[in-house]
Design a protein around this motif. Sequence first.
Motif, PDB file in Angstrom:
ATOM      1  N   VAL A 140       0.689  -1.402  -0.374  1.00 38.55           N
ATOM      2  CA  VAL A 140       0.101  -0.310  -0.033  1.00 38.55           C
ATOM      3  C   VAL A 140       1.025   1.176   0.355  1.00 38.55           C
ATOM      4  N   ASP A 141       2.074   0.719   0.849  1.00 40.90           N
ATOM      5  CA  ASP A 141       2.848   2.710   0.885  1.00 40.90           C
ATOM      6  C   ASP A 141       3.418   3.266  -0.264  1.00 40.90           C
ATOM      7  N   ASP A 142       3.962   1.631  -1.433  1.00 44.98           N
ATOM      8  CA  ASP A 142       4.703   1.311  -2.458  1.00 44.98           C
ATOM      9  C   ASP A 142       3.861   2.232  -3.564  1.00 44.98           C
ATOM     10  N   TYR A 143       2.297   1.499  -3.668  1.00 45.02           N
ATOM     11  CA  TYR A 143       1.043   2.425  -3.976  1.00 45.02           C
ATOM     12  C   TYR A 143       0.559   3.889  -3.974  1.00 45.02           C
ATOM     13  N   HIS A 144       1.077   3.871  -3.096  1.00 44.20           N
ATOM     14  CA  HIS A 144       0.374   5.690  -2.617  1.00 44.20           C
ATOM     15  C   HIS A 144       1.557   6.444  -2.974  1.00 44.20           C
ATOM     16  N   SER A 145       3.192   5.478  -3.156  1.00 45.62           N
ATOM     17  CA  SER A 145       3.490   6.439  -3.331  1.00 45.62           C
ATOM     18  C   SER A 145       4.242   6.996  -5.030  1.00 45.62           C
ATOM     19  N   MET A 146       3.562   5.391  -5.785  1.00 43.10           N
ATOM     20  CA  MET A 146       3.324   6.185  -6.781  1.00 43.10           C
ATOM     21  C   MET A 146       2.178   7.025  -7.647  1.00 43.10           C
ATOM     22  N   ILE A 147       0.865   6.513  -6.368  1.00 42.87           N
ATOM     23  CA  ILE A 147      -0.068   8.211  -6.858  1.00 42.87           C
ATOM     24  C   ILE A 147       0.782   9.488  -6.367  1.00 42.87           C
ATOM     25  N   GLU A 148       1.731   9.611  -5.482  1.00 43.25           N
ATOM     26  CA  GLU A 148       2.614  11.243  -5.061  1.00 43.25           C
ATOM     27  C   GLU A 148       3.545  11.514  -6.125  1.00 43.25           C
ATOM     28  N   ALA A 149       3.675  10.254  -6.791  1.00 44.42           N
ATOM     29  CA  ALA A 149       5.013  10.200  -7.929  1.00 44.42           C
ATOM     30  C   ALA A 149       4.478  10.711  -9.679  1.00 44.42           C
TER      31      ALA A 149
END
Length: 180
Positions: A9-18
């Motif tokens: 989920v953290d990876d996914y949030h990072s991809m969204i933020e980036a």
Amino acid sequence: MNTLAKWSVDDYHSMIEAGILRDRHVELLRGEIIEMSPETPIHYATAKRSTKYLEELLSGKADVRFNGPITLSDSEPEPDIAIVRLPESLYSDRHPTPQDIFWIVEVAKTSLKKDLELKAAIYANAGIQEYWVLDLSDKQVIVFRYPQDGKYSEESAFVGGKIAPLAFADISVSVDRLLS
């Protein structure tokens, strides 16, 4: 044999933020980033009408969210409707998590198999007590309750009448209003 890389989920949030997932209609399901099906007009209209109806019934008791993400341990699905705890301000800096969720509603026509199998397993695994699928093809509401060992122990189908959600036994939800 190739192994699929799983995303947290953290990876996914990072991809969204980036901005990596910008302009992509996706959700995270069991660590996999899955393209979401385009919504048909009947799917969207039913989800929107049902959201408004549930908002009327649950005013002051719950927040009824429309097409918004929820955060689970290895998934971040975007159910059509999520009925969650108040106050709404709880979700200013995070999405609802299982302890916030009273029940989930998915509207299904082209996505029925995914909603009845994959999503039911994901929601049961997360401990969400109740999950409803508005089956537009067969004009019925399928209600899943009591998650146990990654699946729901009770499943019922309603073609009419009223349903009292577990979290709000004093509320009667009209099946006809949900499916109209």
